[in-house]
Write a protein that holds these residues in place. Structure first.
Motif, short mmCIF file in Angstrom:
data_model
loop_
_atom_site.label_atom_id
_atom_site.label_comp_id
_atom_site.label_asym_id
_atom_site.label_seq_id
_atom_site.Cartn_x
_atom_site.Cartn_y
_atom_site.Cartn_z
N PHE A 1 0.66 -1.21 0.10
CA PHE A 1 0.01 0.06 0.10
C PHE A 1 0.75 1.34 -0.26
O PHE A 1 0.27 2.28 0.34
CB PHE A 1 -1.00 -0.04 1.26
CG PHE A 1 -2.31 -0.98 0.82
CD1 PHE A 1 -3.34 -0.59 0.19
CD2 PHE A 1 -2.18 -2.29 1.24
CE1 PHE A 1 -4.45 -1.45 -0.24
CE2 PHE A 1 -3.19 -3.28 0.94
CZ PHE A 1 -4.28 -2.73 0.36
N ASP A 2 2.25 1.08 -0.42
CA ASP A 2 3.13 2.28 -0.59
C ASP A 2 3.21 3.02 0.81
O ASP A 2 3.16 4.14 0.70
CB ASP A 2 2.61 3.26 -1.73
CG ASP A 2 2.87 2.36 -3.23
OD1 ASP A 2 3.75 1.70 -3.27
OD2 ASP A 2 1.97 2.89 -3.83
N LEU A 3 3.26 2.33 1.66
CA LEU A 3 3.38 3.40 3.11
C LEU A 3 4.63 3.27 3.65
O LEU A 3 5.11 4.16 4.50
CB LEU A 3 2.43 2.58 4.04
CG LEU A 3 1.11 2.32 3.86
CD1 LEU A 3 0.24 1.50 4.84
CD2 LEU A 3 0.37 3.57 3.86
N ASP A 4 5.63 2.63 2.88
CA ASP A 4 7.10 2.76 3.28
C ASP A 4 7.62 4.33 3.06
O ASP A 4 7.34 4.83 2.03
CB ASP A 4 7.93 1.75 2.81
CG ASP A 4 7.50 0.24 2.96
OD1 ASP A 4 7.46 -0.06 4.16
OD2 ASP A 4 7.35 -0.38 1.98
N ALA A 5 8.27 4.66 4.05
CA ALA A 5 8.72 6.11 3.93
C ALA A 5 10.25 5.80 3.26
O ALA A 5 11.02 4.81 3.37
CB ALA A 5 9.29 6.57 5.31
N ASP A 6 10.77 6.78 2.52
CA ASP A 6 11.92 6.68 1.68
C ASP A 6 12.98 6.50 2.47
O ASP A 6 13.92 5.75 2.13
CB ASP A 6 12.14 8.07 0.82
CG ASP A 6 10.92 8.31 -0.09
OD1 ASP A 6 10.19 7.24 -0.47
OD2 ASP A 6 10.51 9.28 -0.62
N GLU A 7 13.16 7.11 3.71
CA GLU A 7 14.17 7.06 4.62
C GLU A 7 13.87 6.38 5.90
O GLU A 7 12.53 6.75 6.14
CB GLU A 7 15.00 8.28 4.81
CG GLU A 7 15.55 8.93 3.94
CD GLU A 7 15.93 10.57 3.91
OE1 GLU A 7 16.25 10.94 4.99
OE2 GLU A 7 15.99 11.22 2.93
#
Ligand code: ADP
Ligand code: ASP
Ligand code: MG
Length: 427
Positions: A410-416
Motif C-alpha cells: 500500500f506504498d506506506l514505506d518511508a523513503d528514509e
C-alpha cells in the motif's frame, strides 16, 4: 493558563534517571505557567514482572488480588515522580486512582471508568501543587474494591482526567515519536502520521496497535479531547488524534485524506472452534449466551455451512487469550445441552488489519491486501471487515511478514528510515 494533562508510559519511567528526566519535563510545563496533572504507568516492565510473580505463586490468581498486586506498580512510580519533582524545588502530590476519584465498574482486570470525581486533584492544584495520579486503576462504585483498567489502561486514566478537568488537550508521552503507519518495531520504514481521526485510531487500537489504549480513544472522542501522542525522549511534534473535521486545516481542505491510515497486528488473541454443532435454531444463541455470561468479549465469528449429510456445523470465534480458560470452561458446561462434538483451542494465531477511512470510497483494497499476503506466502484463516477495516487471522509466526508485505503493497514505506524506537522492551 489552563490545565495540561500528561501521561508517561512505563518505558519513559524505566529507572531513576528516567524518572528525574520526566520530572524535569513536568516542571518545565509548570514553569511556563500551566497547572499540571500527570498520569503515570508502572516503571518499565513492572506490570509484566508482577504478573509473572503471581503466576509463579498460583496458576489461577484470584482477580481481586491480581488487581491489588498490579495496581502497586503505578503507586511506586507516582511516589517516585513526586519525589523527583520536589527535589527540583516544586511541590507535587501523588494520588492513587481511588484517591483521584477514578470510579469504575466492578470488573477486575478490565474495569471501565464510569465517573471521575477529581475533588482532591482540583484541591491540590488550587494549592499550587503538581498532581501525579497513578494510571491504570480505580475503585469500584459497587464493591469498593481496587480495580485495574486492562493492559495499557494508563492512557485512559489520562484522557478521563483531561475530560473531567476540562483540559484542552491530553499529551501521551511514550517511547516512539507518535502513531506510525505500522508498529516501528516490526516495520522500521513506517511513517509517522501527523494527524489521525478518532475513528481510524479506534480501529487501530482495537486491532492491537498498543500505542494507545482503546478506551482512551473512545473517551477522547466522546468528550472531544484532542490526544497528542509524542515521545518523552525527543522534543518533536507527535501525532494528533482529532475529529474528522479537525483533520482538515484551512490549507488542507482541498486535499484528499490518505486512503490507508496504517496496518495493525495483534498477537493477544486465541481461536476456539466448537465442532459439530447441530444446525438448529437457537444453538448459536445458547453458545454465545454462555460466553456473554462469562463476561467474554468476542472478536471474529465464523460459522461454516453445515455438511448436508450430517446437518452439523462448526462455529469458530476469536477472543483474548487471557479469557481462553474461562471460555473453554463455560462451553464445556453446556456441551450436553447443545450437543456439540468437541472444542478446539488454538492460541498460535495472530491478526493483521488494514485500516483507513478512504476504504469506503475505494474499491479493490481487499484484493490488493489478499494479493500482498499471498505473495508473502501467508495463509488466511479467518476474515472480518468493517466499513474502514479489513482483518485476517493468520499463523502467529506469519504476522511480521504479513504486516511488512501489506505495508509495502500500500506504498506506506518511508523513503528514509524514519521510525525511532527510543526505549522499552516491546513487552
Ligand atoms: P508506553 O509504555 O509508553 O505506554 P507502549 O509500549 O504501551 O508504551 O506503546 C508504545 C509502543 O507501541 C511502541 O514502542 C510500539 O512498539 C508500539 N506500537 C504498535 N503499533 C504502533 C503504531 N502504529 N505506531 C507507533 N507505535 C506502535
Ligand atoms: N502498567 C500497565 C500496563 O503495563 C498500564 C499501562 O502501562 O498503561 O499495562
Ligand atoms: Mg501503553
Amino acid at each position: 493558563m489552563g490545565i495540561v494533562v500528561q501521561k508517561y508510559g512505563g518505558s519513559s519511567l524505566a529507572d531513576a534517571d528516567a524518572i528525574k528526566r520526566v520530572a524535569r519535563r513536568i516542571v518545565e510545563v509548570k514553569k511556563s505557567g500551566h497547572d499540571v496533572v500527570v498520569a503515570v504507568s508502572a516503571m518499565g516492565d513492572t506490570t509484566d514482572d508482577l504478573l509473572d510473580l503471581a503466576a509463579a505463586v498460583t496458576p489461577l490468581p484470584p482477580a481481586r488480588e491480581l488487581d491489588m498486586l498490579q495496581s502497586a506498580g503505578e503507586r511506586i512510580s507516582m511516589a517516585l515522580v513526586a519525589m523527583a519533582i520536589s527535589d527540583l524545588g516544586y511541590t507535587a502530590r501523588s494520588f492513587t486512582g481511588s484517591q483521584a476519584g477514578v470510579i469504575t465498574d466492578a470488573q477486575h482486570g478490565k474495569a471501565k471508568i464510569i465517573d471521575v470525581t477529581p475533588g482532591r486533584v482540583t484541591q491540590a492544584i488550587g494549592e499550587g501543587h503538581i498532581v501525579i495520579v497513578a494510571g491504570f486503576q480505580g475503585v469500584s462504585q459497587d464493591t469498593k474494591e481496587i480495580t485495574t483498567l486492562g493492559r495499557g489502561g494508563s492512557d485512559t486514566t489520562a484522557v478521563a482526567l483531561a475530560a473531567a478537568l476540562e483540559a484542552d488537550v491530553c499529551e501521551i508521552y511514550t517511547d516512539v515519536d507518535g502513531v506510525f503507519t505500522a508498529d516501528p518495531r516490526i516495520v522500521p520504514s513506517a511513517r509517522k502520521l501527523d494527524r489521525v481521526s478518532y475513528e481510524e485510531m479506534l480501529e487501530l487500537a482495537a486491532c492491537g496497535a498498543k500505542i494507545l489504549h482503546l478506551r482512551c480513544v473512545e473517551y477522547g472522542r466522546r468528550y472531544g479531547i484532542p490526544i497528542h501522542v509524542r515521545s518523552s525522549f525527543s522534543q518533536l511534534e507527535g501525532t494528533w488524534v482529532v475529529s474528522d473535521t479537525g483533520l482538515q486545516g484551512p490549507e488542507e481542505t482541498t486535499m484528499e485524506q490518505p486512503i490507508i491510515a496504517g496496518v495493525a497486528h495483534d498477537r493477544s488473541e486465541a481461536k476456539i472452534t466448537v465442532v459439530g454443532v447441530p444446525d438448529k435454531v437457537g444453538e448459536a444463541a445458547r453458545i454465545f449466551e454462555a460466553l456473554a455470561d462469562a463476561q467474554i468479549n468476542l472478536d471474529m465469528i465464523v460459522q461454516n455451512v453445515s455438511a448436508a449429510a450430517t446437518s452439523l456445523t462448526d462455529i469458530s470465534f476469536t477472543l483474548p487469550r487471557t479469557d481462553g480458560q474461562v471460555a473453554m470452561t463455560a462451553l464445556a458446561r453446556i456441551q450436553a445441552e447443545v450437543g456439540y462434538d468437541k472444542l478446539l483451542y488454538d492460541d498460535k494465531i495472530g491478526k493483521v488489519s488494514l485500516i483507513g477511512a478512504g476504504m469506503r470510497s475505494h474499491p479493490g483494497i481487499t484484493s490488493k491486501f489478499f494479493a500482498a499476503l499471498a505473495s508473502a506466502g501467508v495463509n488466511i484463516g479467518m476474515i472480518s471487515t468493517s466499513e474502514i477495516r479489513i482483518s485476517v487471522v493468520v499463523d502467529e509466526n506469519a504476522v511480521d511478514d504479513a504486516v511488512r508485505a501489506t505495508h509495502t503493497a500500500f506504498d506506506l514505506d518511508a523513503d528514509e528510515v524514519e521510525a525511532v524506537v527510543y526505549g522499552g522492551t516491546g513487552r
